[in-house]
Design a protein around this motif. Structure first.
Motif, short mmCIF file in Angstrom:
data_model
loop_
_atom_site.label_atom_id
_atom_site.label_comp_id
_atom_site.label_asym_id
_atom_site.label_seq_id
_atom_site.Cartn_x
_atom_site.Cartn_y
_atom_site.Cartn_z
N ALA A 212 43.51 24.84 46.05
CA ALA A 212 44.41 25.52 46.99
C ALA A 212 45.85 25.16 46.66
N GLY A 213 46.71 26.16 46.56
CA GLY A 213 48.10 25.95 46.18
C GLY A 213 48.37 26.25 44.72
N MET A 214 47.29 26.31 43.92
CA MET A 214 47.47 26.61 42.50
C MET A 214 47.40 28.12 42.22
N SER A 215 47.06 28.90 43.24
CA SER A 215 47.06 30.36 43.07
C SER A 215 48.43 30.83 42.61
N GLY A 216 48.43 31.70 41.64
CA GLY A 216 49.67 32.26 41.12
C GLY A 216 50.14 31.62 39.84
N CYS A 217 49.55 30.49 39.44
CA CYS A 217 49.99 29.87 38.19
C CYS A 217 49.52 30.70 37.00
N ALA A 218 50.24 30.58 35.92
CA ALA A 218 49.93 31.36 34.71
C ALA A 218 48.80 30.71 33.93
N LEU A 219 47.93 31.55 33.38
CA LEU A 219 46.92 31.11 32.42
C LEU A 219 47.47 31.36 31.03
N TRP A 220 47.42 30.32 30.20
CA TRP A 220 48.01 30.40 28.85
C TRP A 220 46.92 30.37 27.79
N ASP A 221 47.04 31.26 26.82
CA ASP A 221 46.25 31.21 25.59
C ASP A 221 47.00 30.28 24.65
N THR A 222 46.45 29.08 24.41
CA THR A 222 47.18 28.10 23.61
C THR A 222 47.28 28.45 22.14
N LYS A 223 46.29 29.23 21.65
CA LYS A 223 46.17 29.58 20.22
C LYS A 223 45.93 28.34 19.35
N PHE A 224 45.42 27.29 19.97
CA PHE A 224 45.15 26.04 19.27
C PHE A 224 44.06 26.24 18.21
N LEU A 225 42.92 26.82 18.61
CA LEU A 225 41.83 27.04 17.66
C LEU A 225 42.20 28.12 16.65
N LYS A 226 42.91 29.12 17.08
CA LYS A 226 43.32 30.20 16.17
C LYS A 226 44.15 29.63 15.02
N CYS A 227 45.10 28.76 15.35
CA CYS A 227 45.91 28.14 14.30
C CYS A 227 45.05 27.28 13.38
N ALA A 239 51.85 29.43 22.22
CA ALA A 239 51.08 29.86 23.40
C ALA A 239 51.73 31.06 24.08
N GLU A 240 50.88 31.85 24.74
CA GLU A 240 51.34 33.01 25.49
C GLU A 240 50.62 33.07 26.83
N ILE A 241 51.31 33.58 27.84
CA ILE A 241 50.67 33.85 29.13
C ILE A 241 49.66 34.97 28.94
N CYS A 242 48.41 34.72 29.35
CA CYS A 242 47.37 35.74 29.15
C CYS A 242 46.69 36.12 30.46
N GLY A 243 47.15 35.56 31.59
CA GLY A 243 46.55 35.91 32.87
C GLY A 243 47.23 35.19 34.02
N ILE A 244 46.79 35.53 35.25
CA ILE A 244 47.30 34.91 36.47
C ILE A 244 46.10 34.39 37.27
N VAL A 245 46.13 33.09 37.59
CA VAL A 245 45.05 32.46 38.35
C VAL A 245 45.19 32.82 39.82
N TRP A 246 44.06 33.17 40.48
CA TRP A 246 44.18 33.57 41.89
C TRP A 246 43.01 33.14 42.78
N ALA A 247 41.94 32.58 42.26
CA ALA A 247 40.81 32.20 43.12
C ALA A 247 40.02 31.08 42.46
N VAL A 248 39.21 30.40 43.28
CA VAL A 248 38.35 29.32 42.81
C VAL A 248 36.93 29.58 43.31
N LEU A 249 35.95 29.18 42.52
CA LEU A 249 34.54 29.34 42.88
C LEU A 249 33.85 28.00 42.66
N ASP A 250 32.89 27.67 43.53
CA ASP A 250 32.20 26.38 43.44
C ASP A 250 30.92 26.41 42.60
N ASP A 251 30.32 27.59 42.45
CA ASP A 251 29.07 27.69 41.69
C ASP A 251 29.03 29.00 40.90
N PRO A 252 29.34 28.92 39.61
CA PRO A 252 29.74 27.74 38.84
C PRO A 252 31.17 27.31 39.18
#
Length: 271
Positions: A212-227, A239-252
């Motif tokens: 809770a409170g982390m909604s809205g943070c950016a998801l980054w593709d690090t490109k670590f493995l790609k490099c 790295a580039e922003i590749c998404g926006i985090v907005w929800a959490v689930l417990d299972d999984p």
């Protein structure tokens, strides 16, 4: 072949490098209904698009502000929170993304080094790529603990000690079933967010915070493995922003993020 120890050392360095890089752009969002007091409310990222500066976040972070309340952001490190007066651009679920305009005045704009334009066109990390997000937990409780009002992060007289949390993770395996009704595999990606994870400092398992409170943070593709696969030295500037985090689930145990192409489509006037 990379040994387990070498992999752990490499991912620890990647976590630290990404943290130093991304924490410049990440911003805590505070909701205030009374002068001098505020509540930790969400997370965002300062981005530039053309000549404009925005806070990129989740739509529900804005739409759930109560009547009479106002969001504020922190443009200057160690400074005061500034109310966000501009008209936001909104894309409701299933996109759940938004952008708050920052008034083009030096008093309100973040420092130049706090703004990023590293935003992907589409969500396209390679298989098993390392993903990263950096958000601001709203409660001082662990991942699966209940959210208690006594543990809510509050500001007093304009000051909120908002501590960001870095998370290096990966998207869940394709064969893992997500049964949540609000998850659309076309628009969304599920990223592992377990109750405990290794610390980068010593690789010891440590609890992760309630999301809770982390909604809205950016998801980054690090490109670590790609490099690594291309035989190139890696740095967080890839790295580039590749998404926006907005929800959490417990299972999984995952967080949901909207893929960046759907964020772009939902916020056309921004991108």
């Amino acid at each position: 072949m990379v040994s387990q120890q070498e992999w752990e050392q490499a991912t620890a360095r990647a976590t630290d490098d990404m943290t130093r890089y991304v924490e410049r752009f990440a911003v805590p969002l505070v909701m205030s209904e009374q002068d001098g007091f505020g509540t930790a409310w969400g997370s965002g990222t300062y981005i530039s698009s053309g000549s404009d500066t925005w806070v990129l976040t989740a739509e529900h972070v804005i739409s759930e502000v109560p009547a009479g309340g106002r969001l504020a952001h922190l443009p200057k490190s160690g400074g005061a929170y500034n109310a966000a007066f501009g008209r936001p651009e909104l894309a409701k679920w299933p996109v759940d993304a938004a952008a708050l305009p920052i008034f083009p005045d030096a008093r309100f704009l973040p420092e130049a080094g706090k703004i990023t334009s590293r935003i992907a066109q589409i969500y396209a990390p390679i298989e098993e790529e390392l993903l990263f997000f950096y958000g601001f937990p709203g409660y001082r409780v662990e991942r699966n603990d209940p959210r208690q009002s006594a543990k809510l992060n509050l500001s007093r007289f304009g000051q909120l000690d908002a501590k960001g949390k870095p998370v290096l993770s990966q998207a869940i395996a394709p064969d893992v079933q997500i049964r949540a009704s609000n998850f659309d595999p076309i628009r969304h990606v599920a990223v592992n967010y377990p109750a405990v994870a290794p610390r980068s400092s010593d690789n010891a398992l440590a609890p992760l915070p309630n999301a809770a409170g982390m909604s809205g943070c950016a998801l980054w593709d690090t490109k670590f493995l790609k490099c690594a696969l291309e035989g190139r030295p890696w740095g967080p500037e890839f790295a580039e922003i590749c998404g926006i985090v907005w929800a959490v689930l417990d299972d999984p145990e995952v967080v949901f993020a909207t893929k960046i192409e759907h964020v772009r489509a939902g916020l056309r006037s921004v991108f």
